[in-house]
Design a protein around this motif. Structure first.
Motif, mmCIF file in Angstrom:
data_model
loop_
_atom_site.group_PDB
_atom_site.id
_atom_site.type_symbol
_atom_site.label_atom_id
_atom_site.label_comp_id
_atom_site.label_asym_id
_atom_site.label_seq_id
_atom_site.Cartn_x
_atom_site.Cartn_y
_atom_site.Cartn_z
ATOM 1 N N ASP A 15 -43.915 -12.802 -21.886
ATOM 2 C CA ASP A 15 -45.359 -12.771 -22.115
ATOM 3 C C ASP A 15 -45.704 -11.782 -23.216
ATOM 4 O O ASP A 15 -46.505 -12.065 -24.097
ATOM 5 N N ALA A 16 -45.090 -10.603 -23.145
ATOM 6 C CA ALA A 16 -45.416 -9.538 -24.096
ATOM 7 C C ALA A 16 -44.148 -8.898 -24.641
ATOM 8 O O ALA A 16 -43.256 -8.531 -23.887
ATOM 9 N N LEU A 17 -44.099 -8.773 -25.948
ATOM 10 C CA LEU A 17 -43.027 -8.066 -26.639
ATOM 11 C C LEU A 17 -43.616 -6.757 -27.140
ATOM 12 O O LEU A 17 -44.658 -6.754 -27.801
ATOM 13 N N VAL A 18 -42.979 -5.639 -26.801
ATOM 14 C CA VAL A 18 -43.426 -4.330 -27.277
ATOM 15 C C VAL A 18 -42.317 -3.780 -28.163
ATOM 16 O O VAL A 18 -41.182 -3.622 -27.721
ATOM 17 N N VAL A 19 -42.651 -3.519 -29.414
ATOM 18 C CA VAL A 19 -41.687 -2.993 -30.372
ATOM 19 C C VAL A 19 -41.984 -1.518 -30.573
ATOM 20 O O VAL A 19 -43.057 -1.154 -31.051
ATOM 21 N N GLY A 20 -41.041 -0.679 -30.163
ATOM 22 C CA GLY A 20 -41.195 0.769 -30.292
ATOM 23 C C GLY A 20 -41.273 1.423 -28.931
ATOM 24 O O GLY A 20 -42.149 1.091 -28.128
ATOM 25 N N GLY A 21 -40.352 2.353 -28.678
ATOM 26 C CA GLY A 21 -40.276 3.001 -27.378
ATOM 27 C C GLY A 21 -40.775 4.426 -27.375
ATOM 28 O O GLY A 21 -40.292 5.247 -26.596
ATOM 29 N N GLY A 22 -41.751 4.721 -28.230
ATOM 30 C CA GLY A 22 -42.363 6.051 -28.224
ATOM 31 C C GLY A 22 -43.514 6.105 -27.236
ATOM 32 O O GLY A 22 -43.605 5.299 -26.306
ATOM 33 N N PHE A 23 -44.404 7.052 -27.431
ATOM 34 C CA PHE A 23 -45.522 7.242 -26.502
ATOM 35 C C PHE A 23 -46.345 5.969 -26.307
ATOM 36 O O PHE A 23 -46.578 5.544 -25.178
ATOM 37 N N GLN A 38 -44.600 -10.195 -17.816
ATOM 38 C CA GLN A 38 -43.184 -10.172 -18.193
ATOM 39 C C GLN A 38 -43.079 -9.520 -19.574
ATOM 40 O O GLN A 38 -43.529 -10.068 -20.574
ATOM 41 N N VAL A 39 -42.476 -8.315 -19.620
ATOM 42 C CA VAL A 39 -42.457 -7.496 -20.832
ATOM 43 C C VAL A 39 -41.026 -7.260 -21.304
ATOM 44 O O VAL A 39 -40.133 -7.003 -20.499
ATOM 45 N N LEU A 40 -40.852 -7.303 -22.610
ATOM 46 C CA LEU A 40 -39.597 -6.899 -23.240
ATOM 47 C C LEU A 40 -39.919 -5.766 -24.198
ATOM 48 O O LEU A 40 -40.761 -5.912 -25.083
ATOM 49 N N LEU A 41 -39.274 -4.616 -24.004
ATOM 50 C CA LEU A 41 -39.428 -3.456 -24.880
ATOM 51 C C LEU A 41 -38.210 -3.378 -25.782
ATOM 52 O O LEU A 41 -37.079 -3.441 -25.307
ATOM 53 N N VAL A 42 -38.426 -3.238 -27.086
ATOM 54 C CA VAL A 42 -37.344 -3.117 -28.065
ATOM 55 C C VAL A 42 -37.468 -1.768 -28.747
ATOM 56 O O VAL A 42 -38.550 -1.405 -29.220
ATOM 57 N N ASP A 43 -36.360 -1.036 -28.787
ATOM 58 C CA ASP A 43 -36.378 0.246 -29.486
ATOM 59 C C ASP A 43 -35.016 0.503 -30.099
ATOM 60 O O ASP A 43 -33.991 0.051 -29.577
ATOM 61 N N ALA A 44 -35.007 1.238 -31.204
ATOM 62 C CA ALA A 44 -33.761 1.563 -31.903
ATOM 63 C C ALA A 44 -32.944 2.607 -31.155
ATOM 64 O O ALA A 44 -31.748 2.717 -31.371
ATOM 65 N N LYS A 45 -33.608 3.370 -30.287
ATOM 66 C CA LYS A 45 -32.900 4.368 -29.482
ATOM 67 C C LYS A 45 -32.895 3.889 -28.030
ATOM 68 O O LYS A 45 -33.873 3.291 -27.582
ATOM 69 N N LYS A 113 -45.601 -14.373 -26.333
ATOM 70 C CA LYS A 113 -46.999 -14.786 -26.426
ATOM 71 C C LYS A 113 -47.821 -13.737 -27.175
ATOM 72 O O LYS A 113 -48.687 -14.060 -27.964
ATOM 73 N N VAL A 114 -47.539 -12.461 -26.884
ATOM 74 C CA VAL A 114 -48.260 -11.353 -27.500
ATOM 75 C C VAL A 114 -47.241 -10.309 -27.949
ATOM 76 O O VAL A 114 -46.292 -10.022 -27.231
ATOM 77 N N CYS A 115 -47.464 -9.753 -29.137
ATOM 78 C CA CYS A 115 -46.589 -8.694 -29.642
ATOM 79 C C CYS A 115 -47.419 -7.436 -29.877
ATOM 80 O O CYS A 115 -48.477 -7.497 -30.512
ATOM 81 N N ILE A 116 -46.934 -6.335 -29.348
ATOM 82 C CA ILE A 116 -47.551 -5.026 -29.601
ATOM 83 C C ILE A 116 -46.564 -4.247 -30.452
ATOM 84 O O ILE A 116 -45.444 -3.977 -30.023
ATOM 85 N N TRP A 117 -46.987 -3.914 -31.670
ATOM 86 C CA TRP A 117 -46.118 -3.174 -32.582
ATOM 87 C C TRP A 117 -46.495 -1.706 -32.488
ATOM 88 O O TRP A 117 -47.556 -1.298 -32.935
ATOM 89 N N ALA A 118 -45.620 -0.914 -31.891
ATOM 90 C CA ALA A 118 -45.917 0.502 -31.654
ATOM 91 C C ALA A 118 -44.779 1.362 -32.190
ATOM 92 O O ALA A 118 -44.365 2.315 -31.549
ATOM 93 N N GLY A 119 -44.287 1.031 -33.354
ATOM 94 C CA GLY A 119 -43.127 1.744 -33.888
ATOM 95 C C GLY A 119 -43.473 2.578 -35.100
ATOM 96 O O GLY A 119 -44.383 2.269 -35.854
ATOM 97 N N GLY A 120 -42.704 3.639 -35.255
ATOM 98 C CA GLY A 120 -42.791 4.433 -36.469
ATOM 99 C C GLY A 120 -43.596 5.698 -36.321
ATOM 100 O O GLY A 120 -44.645 5.710 -35.716
ATOM 101 N N THR A 121 -43.034 6.772 -36.864
ATOM 102 C CA THR A 121 -43.727 8.048 -36.931
ATOM 103 C C THR A 121 -43.498 8.617 -38.327
ATOM 104 O O THR A 121 -42.689 8.099 -39.088
#
Length: 158
Positions: A15-23, A38-45, A113-121
């Protein structure tokens, strides 16, 4: 050159893809996962790092253990993938694996279905892992912080 998507395993849709495992990414993934999405979190760390604690970890490297949490241990209602997004198309994303994730170089094609892009500092090393160590384990990160501390001590003596 073929698209990365043509060399990828297809996962069942999320349902939801979240890119970035920060705050922001962890907060969004947790809220959605706890709400039954149903969420999938993707992070480089493979872990979340409380960034302000990086300075403390430089002077006391074991502190990294209390300022980092393994994603899979912290988010019970969220599926986690240790990787980097390499291609995004409408409703699809391709995730390249990290060296230690066990996929042996095989990319993942995820429908969402939905992507939340929460990556990068915008932090720079040593607050943020150096680019050559950006996919590091906690032990590699501890070593990197300790090396930064030793470098500062050498600079003080010169």
């Amino acid at each position: 050159m073929p698209s990365p998507m043509s060399h990828a395993d297809v996962l069942s849709s999320v349902d939801a893809l979240v890119v970035g495992g920060g705050f922001a990414g962890v907060a969004a993934a947790r809220r959605l996962g706890n709400g039954g999405v149903q969420v999938l979190l993707v992070d480089a760390k493979p872990y979340f790092e409380y960034t302000p604690a990086a300075l403390r970890s430089m002077v006391h490297p074991p502190a990294i253990d209390s300022s980092t949490v393994i994603h899979e241990n912290r988010l019970p209602n969220v599926r986690f993938v240790h990787g980097c997004v390499v291609d995004v198309q409408h409703g699809h994303v391709v995730i390249a694996p990290q060296p230690d994730d066990g996929r042996h170089g095989k990319c993942l094609n995820v429908n969402f279905k939905v992507c939340i892009w929460a990556g990068g500092t915008h932090y720079v090393p040593p607050i943020r892992p150096s680019p050559s160590n950006s996919y590091c384990s906690r032990s590699a990160r501890r070593h990197e912080l300790f090396a930064s501390l030793e470098k500062m001590h050498r600079a003080e003596k010169s």
